[in-house]
Design a protein around this motif. Structure first.
Motif, PDB file in Angstrom:
ATOM      1  N   ILE A   1      53.596 -17.663  13.304  1.00 54.18           N
ATOM      2  CA  ILE A   1      54.501 -17.396  12.502  1.00 54.18           C
ATOM      3  C   ILE A   1      54.266 -18.157  11.310  1.00 54.18           C
ATOM      4  CG2 ILE A   1      56.458 -15.550  11.618  1.00 54.18           C
ATOM      5  CD1 ILE A   1      54.736 -14.123  13.376  1.00 54.18           C
ATOM      6  N   ILE A   2      54.969 -17.623  10.045  1.00 52.74           N
ATOM      7  CA  ILE A   2      54.593 -18.928   9.167  1.00 52.74           C
ATOM      8  C   ILE A   2      55.942 -18.790   8.939  1.00 52.74           C
ATOM      9  CG2 ILE A   2      54.421 -19.139   6.533  1.00 52.74           C
ATOM     10  CD1 ILE A   2      51.298 -18.591   7.195  1.00 52.74           C
ATOM     11  N   GLU A   3      57.303 -19.419   8.374  1.00 48.60           N
ATOM     12  CA  GLU A   3      57.835 -19.654   7.797  1.00 48.60           C
ATOM     13  C   GLU A   3      58.639 -20.432   6.766  1.00 48.60           C
ATOM     14  OE1 GLU A   3      60.740 -20.435  11.312  1.00 48.60           O
ATOM     15  OE2 GLU A   3      60.061 -18.313  12.137  1.00 48.60           O
ATOM     16  N   GLY A   4      59.730 -20.095   6.343  1.00 48.18           N
ATOM     17  CA  GLY A   4      59.489 -21.172   4.816  1.00 48.18           C
ATOM     18  C   GLY A   4      59.325 -20.276   3.284  1.00 48.18           C
TER      19      GLY A   4
ATOM     20  N   GLN B   1      56.587 -26.979   9.578  1.00 45.98           N
ATOM     21  CA  GLN B   1      56.543 -26.473  10.308  1.00 45.98           C
ATOM     22  C   GLN B   1      55.404 -27.429  11.336  1.00 45.98           C
ATOM     23  OE1 GLN B   1      55.730 -21.923   9.119  1.00 45.98           O
ATOM     24  NE2 GLN B   1      56.563 -21.899  10.518  1.00 45.98           N
TER      25      GLN B   1
ATOM     26  N   GLN C   1      55.593 -10.629   6.510  1.00 43.27           N
ATOM     27  CA  GLN C   1      55.118 -10.898   7.625  1.00 43.27           C
ATOM     28  C   GLN C   1      53.778 -11.961   7.125  1.00 43.27           C
ATOM     29  OE1 GLN C   1      55.005 -11.153  12.074  1.00 43.27           O
ATOM     30  NE2 GLN C   1      57.069 -11.423  11.811  1.00 43.27           N
ATOM     31  N   TRP C   2      54.017 -13.496   7.181  1.00 46.72           N
ATOM     32  CA  TRP C   2      52.448 -14.260   7.592  1.00 46.72           C
ATOM     33  C   TRP C   2      52.994 -14.770   8.487  1.00 46.72           C
ATOM     34  CZ3 TRP C   2      53.667 -16.593   1.008  1.00 46.72           C
ATOM     35  CH2 TRP C   2      53.463 -15.493   0.658  1.00 46.72           C
ATOM     36  N   TYR C   3      51.219 -14.622   8.921  1.00 46.82           N
ATOM     37  CA  TYR C   3      51.194 -15.599   9.924  1.00 46.82           C
ATOM     38  C   TYR C   3      49.373 -16.195  10.042  1.00 46.82           C
ATOM     39  CZ  TYR C   3      48.707 -10.770  10.881  1.00 46.82           C
ATOM     40  OH  TYR C   3      48.368  -9.665  10.535  1.00 46.82           O
TER      41      TYR C   3
ATOM     42  N   LEU D   1      54.542 -26.035   4.043  1.00 45.25           N
ATOM     43  CA  LEU D   1      55.227 -25.651   5.390  1.00 45.25           C
ATOM     44  C   LEU D   1      54.725 -27.041   5.699  1.00 45.25           C
ATOM     45  CD1 LEU D   1      52.299 -22.333   4.860  1.00 45.25           C
ATOM     46  CD2 LEU D   1      54.607 -22.243   4.623  1.00 45.25           C
TER      47      LEU D   1
ATOM     48  N   GLN E   1      57.888 -14.333  -0.294  1.00 42.32           N
ATOM     49  CA  GLN E   1      57.070 -13.040   0.183  1.00 42.32           C
ATOM     50  C   GLN E   1      58.292 -11.982  -0.634  1.00 42.32           C
ATOM     51  OE1 GLN E   1      57.614 -15.039   4.182  1.00 42.32           O
ATOM     52  NE2 GLN E   1      57.253 -12.934   4.613  1.00 42.32           N
TER      53      GLN E   1
ATOM     54  N   GLU F   1      59.653 -16.938   2.668  1.00 43.73           N
ATOM     55  CA  GLU F   1      60.070 -16.050   2.290  1.00 43.73           C
ATOM     56  C   GLU F   1      60.536 -15.346   1.292  1.00 43.73           C
ATOM     57  OE1 GLU F   1      60.278 -16.757   6.886  1.00 43.73           O
ATOM     58  OE2 GLU F   1      61.101 -18.252   4.230  1.00 43.73           O
TER      59      GLU F   1
END
Length: 196
Positions: free
Chosen positions: A119-122, A48, A85-87, A45, A127, A124
């Motif tokens: 919000i955690i991105e990357g 980010q 959604q991860w956060y 991550l 997920q 997905e």
């Protein structure tokens, strides 16, 4: 969960060695190369970090405690079942509690929490793997359950790796929050990382 593995990981975290934790879990995942969960290996991550550093700068400006903050707690949502959604939520504390009894992390005061999560991105694709795992009840298979749990540990550790990087960035820029003890985990996980 594998309690013996978690104890070993916690001992590494207590020594500020997130890298060894990730390597250990990723090595354990090599026995499951055919599983979709293996796709977590080599992911991170860290892309980010700059955004999270800016987020923490803003967080410290909006909380009630401000300069009186003595500790920060970062908690990822219950991600394995909340795959949409991860956060990360952040909380500030006026007093520093004890690593031996972490119940104090649940006693944050209103006005000292993040107004909106980071919000955690990357991740997905991971997920979506958890979505398939739950919607198709793959957890009923002990083999699938074991690899899913290893992947969960990897996700938590990659979160902790991100926070470690962000704190190091904050220290290099003399951000006041970067020198505060920060505790990092995901909801309902005992694997906790403290970064000073």
């Amino acid at each position: 969960m594998n309690s013996e593995l978690e104890k070993k990981l916690q001992s590494y975290l207590n020594q500020d060695d997130v890298t060894s934790c990730i390597l250990l879990v990723e090595r354990s995942l090599t026995d499951y190369r055919s599983s979709d969960f293996y796709k977590i290996v080599g992911q991170n991550l860290l892309h980010q970090a700059k955004y999270l550093k800016n987020y923490l700068d803003s967080f410290m400006e909006t909380i009630s405690l401000g300069e009186s903050t003595k500790a920060i707690y970062a908690e990822m949502n219950g991600f394995s079942i909340n795959y949409d959604q991860w956060y990360i939520d952040f909380f500030a504390f006026e007093a520093l509690g004890d690593m031996e009894d972490l119940d104090w992390l649940a006693d944050w005061e209103e006005g000292n929490e993040s107004e909106s999560p980071f919000i955690i991105e990357g991740l997905e694709p991971i997920q979506n793997i958890y979505k398939n795992y739950h919607e198709n009840k793959l957890w009923k298979n002990p083999h699938d359950r074991k690899v899913a749990e290893l992947c969960e540990l990897a996700v938590v550790l990659k979160l902790q790796e991100l926070i470690k990087k962000v704190i190091e960035m904050g220290k290099s820029e003399n951000a006041s929050w970067a020198s505060m003890p920060t505790f990092v985990t995901a909801h309902d996980y005992e694997l906790i990382y403290r970064k000073n």
